[in-house]
Design a protein around this motif. Structure first.
Motif, short mmCIF file in Angstrom:
data_model
loop_
_atom_site.label_atom_id
_atom_site.label_comp_id
_atom_site.label_asym_id
_atom_site.label_seq_id
_atom_site.Cartn_x
_atom_site.Cartn_y
_atom_site.Cartn_z
N VAL A 125 0.85 -1.19 0.00
CA VAL A 125 0.00 0.00 0.00
C VAL A 125 0.89 1.25 0.00
CG1 VAL A 125 -1.74 1.29 1.31
CG2 VAL A 125 -1.82 -1.22 1.25
N SER A 126 0.53 2.23 -0.83
CA SER A 126 1.25 3.51 -0.85
C SER A 126 1.03 4.24 0.47
CB SER A 126 0.74 4.36 -2.02
OG SER A 126 1.35 5.63 -1.99
N VAL A 127 2.14 4.58 1.13
CA VAL A 127 2.07 5.29 2.40
C VAL A 127 3.07 6.44 2.39
CG1 VAL A 127 1.37 3.22 3.69
CG2 VAL A 127 3.81 3.83 3.56
N ARG A 128 3.00 7.23 3.42
CA ARG A 128 3.97 8.28 3.66
C ARG A 128 4.54 8.07 5.07
NH1 ARG A 128 3.26 8.51 -1.07
NH2 ARG A 128 3.02 10.35 -2.35
N LEU A 129 5.87 7.95 5.14
CA LEU A 129 6.54 7.94 6.43
C LEU A 129 6.59 9.40 6.86
CD1 LEU A 129 9.48 5.60 5.40
CD2 LEU A 129 7.28 4.94 6.41
N CYS A 130 6.10 9.69 8.03
CA CYS A 130 5.78 11.07 8.34
C CYS A 130 6.44 11.52 9.64
CB CYS A 130 4.27 11.12 8.35
SG CYS A 130 3.39 12.04 9.50
N TRP A 131 6.97 12.75 9.59
CA TRP A 131 7.64 13.37 10.74
C TRP A 131 7.17 14.81 10.85
CZ3 TRP A 131 10.87 17.61 11.28
CH2 TRP A 131 11.56 17.71 12.49
N ILE A 132 6.91 15.24 12.08
CA ILE A 132 6.49 16.62 12.31
C ILE A 132 7.43 17.26 13.33
CG2 ILE A 132 4.82 16.05 14.13
CD1 ILE A 132 3.00 18.28 12.92
N GLU A 133 7.66 18.53 13.13
CA GLU A 133 8.53 19.32 14.02
C GLU A 133 8.25 18.97 15.48
OE1 GLU A 133 8.31 24.03 15.13
OE2 GLU A 133 8.12 23.51 13.02
N GLY A 134 9.32 18.72 16.21
CA GLY A 134 9.20 18.41 17.62
C GLY A 134 9.31 16.94 17.95
N GLU A 135 9.10 16.06 16.97
CA GLU A 135 9.23 14.63 17.22
C GLU A 135 10.72 14.26 17.26
OE1 GLU A 135 5.02 12.96 15.45
OE2 GLU A 135 6.79 12.82 14.15
N SER A 136 11.04 13.30 18.10
CA SER A 136 12.44 12.92 18.29
C SER A 136 12.96 12.01 17.19
CB SER A 136 12.64 12.27 19.65
OG SER A 136 11.87 11.09 19.75
N GLU A 137 12.07 11.28 16.52
CA GLU A 137 12.50 10.37 15.46
C GLU A 137 11.37 10.16 14.45
OE1 GLU A 137 13.23 6.40 16.87
OE2 GLU A 137 11.58 6.51 18.28
N LEU A 138 11.74 9.55 13.34
CA LEU A 138 10.75 9.18 12.32
C LEU A 138 10.09 7.89 12.80
CD1 LEU A 138 9.58 9.68 9.46
CD2 LEU A 138 11.41 8.24 8.59
N ALA A 139 8.87 7.99 13.27
CA ALA A 139 8.22 6.85 13.92
C ALA A 139 6.76 6.66 13.51
CB ALA A 139 8.32 6.99 15.44
N TRP A 140 6.30 7.39 12.47
CA TRP A 140 4.89 7.34 12.09
C TRP A 140 4.76 7.17 10.58
CZ3 TRP A 140 1.11 7.64 15.83
CH2 TRP A 140 1.54 8.04 17.09
N TYR A 141 3.61 6.69 10.16
CA TYR A 141 3.27 6.61 8.74
C TYR A 141 1.76 6.79 8.61
CZ TYR A 141 1.06 2.00 9.07
OH TYR A 141 0.21 0.96 9.37
N HIS A 142 1.34 7.06 7.40
CA HIS A 142 -0.10 7.10 7.10
C HIS A 142 -0.29 6.70 5.65
CE1 HIS A 142 0.40 10.92 4.93
NE2 HIS A 142 1.12 11.34 5.96
N ARG A 143 -1.45 6.15 5.33
CA ARG A 143 -1.75 5.87 3.93
C ARG A 143 -1.71 7.17 3.16
NH1 ARG A 143 -7.11 2.35 4.24
NH2 ARG A 143 -7.61 3.89 2.63
N SER A 144 -1.22 7.10 1.95
CA SER A 144 -1.02 8.31 1.15
C SER A 144 -2.29 9.12 0.98
CB SER A 144 -0.44 7.95 -0.21
OG SER A 144 0.84 7.37 -0.04
N GLU A 145 -3.40 8.46 0.79
CA GLU A 145 -4.64 9.20 0.54
C GLU A 145 -5.30 9.73 1.81
OE1 GLU A 145 -5.80 4.85 0.95
OE2 GLU A 145 -4.17 5.93 -0.02
N LEU A 146 -4.82 9.33 2.99
CA LEU A 146 -5.46 9.77 4.23
C LEU A 146 -4.80 10.98 4.85
CD1 LEU A 146 -6.24 6.36 5.94
CD2 LEU A 146 -7.76 7.83 4.59
N GLY A 147 -3.53 11.15 4.66
CA GLY A 147 -2.85 12.29 5.25
C GLY A 147 -2.67 12.14 6.75
N PHE A 148 -2.35 13.27 7.37
CA PHE A 148 -1.95 13.31 8.77
C PHE A 148 -2.97 12.67 9.71
CE2 PHE A 148 -1.13 15.37 12.86
CZ PHE A 148 0.26 15.26 12.94
N ALA A 149 -4.24 12.83 9.41
CA ALA A 149 -5.29 12.28 10.29
C ALA A 149 -5.23 10.75 10.38
CB ALA A 149 -6.68 12.72 9.80
N GLY A 150 -4.61 10.11 9.40
CA GLY A 150 -4.51 8.66 9.38
C GLY A 150 -3.21 8.12 9.95
#
Length: 119
Positions: free
Chosen positions: A90-115
């Motif tokens: 499944v197409s996903v995005r490994l996602c990081w936001i300012e303030g997080e200590s490491e790259l530790a999240w992902y979401h399906r590409s079509e869902l965005g941050f809420a997913g």
């Protein structure tokens, strides 16, 4: 062609990405203050139009680095970056936001941050 990252590949870019994000945050604040001061009084302790243009040029260079790496810069206030990837076919995005200590999240590409889900 979109670059597809592995978790390890994305994480290997995080030290440089975090350095650039720290600079981007400082530039963001400097530009906000400089722009506000110039609008309000026409002067700023941060400089004038030439300094604003210099800050904008450096900001564009940083944004360009993310694009050159295939990293999607989704926002700059806060800084949010996505690494295109595939997880379980499944197409996903490994996602990081300012303030997080490491790259530790992902979401399906079509869902965005809420997913977002933990890796």
């Amino acid at each position: 062609m979109e670059r597809i990252f592995s978790v390890e590949g994305a994480r290997s870019l995080m030290p440089e990405a975090r350095e650039l994000v720290a600079e981007l945050i400082e530039l963001r604040a400097d530009l906000a203050e400089l722009g506000y001061d110039l609008k309000q009084s026409g002067t700023s302790a941060r400089g004038g139009l030439a300094e604003a243009k210099g800050l904008e040029a450096r900001l564009a260079e940083i944004i360009g680095w993310f694009a050159d790496q295939g990293i999607e810069l989704k926002g700059i206030a806060p800084v949010l970056i996505d690494f295109p990837a595939v997880r379980d076919g499944v197409s996903v995005r490994l996602c990081w936001i300012e303030g997080e200590s490491e790259l530790a999240w992902y979401h399906r590409s079509e869902l965005g941050f809420a997913g977002r889900r933990p890796l």
